[in-house]
Design an enzyme around this catalytic site. Sequence first.
Site, mmCIF file in Angstrom:
data_model
loop_
_atom_site.group_PDB
_atom_site.id
_atom_site.type_symbol
_atom_site.label_atom_id
_atom_site.label_comp_id
_atom_site.label_asym_id
_atom_site.label_seq_id
_atom_site.Cartn_x
_atom_site.Cartn_y
_atom_site.Cartn_z
ATOM 1 N N VAL A 150 0.902 -1.151 0.000
ATOM 2 C CA VAL A 150 0.000 0.000 0.000
ATOM 3 C C VAL A 150 0.939 1.198 0.000
ATOM 4 C CG1 VAL A 150 -1.746 1.291 1.285
ATOM 5 C CG2 VAL A 150 -1.863 -1.212 1.195
ATOM 6 N N PRO A 151 1.115 1.860 -1.152
ATOM 7 C CA PRO A 151 2.190 2.844 -1.319
ATOM 8 C C PRO A 151 1.882 4.206 -0.693
ATOM 9 C CG PRO A 151 0.951 2.667 -3.354
ATOM 10 C CD PRO A 151 0.385 1.634 -2.399
ATOM 11 N N CYS A 152 1.830 4.235 0.623
ATOM 12 C CA CYS A 152 1.516 5.478 1.334
ATOM 13 C C CYS A 152 2.558 6.562 1.068
ATOM 14 C CB CYS A 152 1.361 5.213 2.825
ATOM 15 S SG CYS A 152 2.795 4.427 3.592
ATOM 16 N N HIS A 153 3.742 6.169 0.591
ATOM 17 C CA HIS A 153 4.753 7.170 0.256
ATOM 18 C C HIS A 153 4.314 8.028 -0.923
ATOM 19 C CE1 HIS A 153 5.666 3.733 -2.360
ATOM 20 N NE2 HIS A 153 6.232 4.606 -3.198
ATOM 21 N N ARG A 154 3.297 7.613 -1.669
ATOM 22 C CA ARG A 154 2.789 8.388 -2.806
ATOM 23 C C ARG A 154 1.724 9.395 -2.403
ATOM 24 N NH1 ARG A 154 2.030 2.994 -6.408
ATOM 25 N NH2 ARG A 154 4.251 2.437 -6.505
#
Length: 196
Positions: A150-154
């Site tokens: 889950v690419p929360c860095h995006r």
Amino acid sequence: MSDFVDDPEIGPVLPPGEPLWSHSFDTALGRCGIVWSERGIVASLLPDASPARLKHRHPSAQPTDELPPQVANAVDGVRALLAGEARDLGDIVLDERGIPEFRRQVHALTRAIPPGQTRTYGEIANALGQPGAARAVGRAEGDNPFPPIVPCHRVMGAGGEPTGFSAPGGVETKRRMLLIEARAVGQLAGDQQKLF
């Protein structure tokens, strides 16, 4: 409540005694980790995910190097993404039991952001039909037990600022991951396209 994670409010809550497995693996950014149940990925950890850290965070998970095909696929995907491939990790099955519905919705929208693109907390809140929920989205992203699957860095702060990142290295790790992805899709880090 089980002793599944340091903070049961962050990770999935599984029945006590349910079997879990863990594996740590090297990536371009350092040692990452993954924890799974029979239903899917329960957690992933960004560097530094040493076997000791995995054991501390997930004490009931049994360390193993024997990976089921779906877990091996997840490990390969995370490795590829962190090595600079524009890899979509949307096919990785998560075990989100016990995670509140709002957070699951935030996870789903976050997983829809392609590599090389970003959204703001406000854009995610608007997509949920809750324009006043940007802070709640930020909390859900901060509590994400599945980075970078889950690419929360995006997901960025207002104005596209890379704020708040709970992984080791904080915002600098977030910037580094965004730069890796921007290069993978042939753009500058600030050239991300809108999705919502």
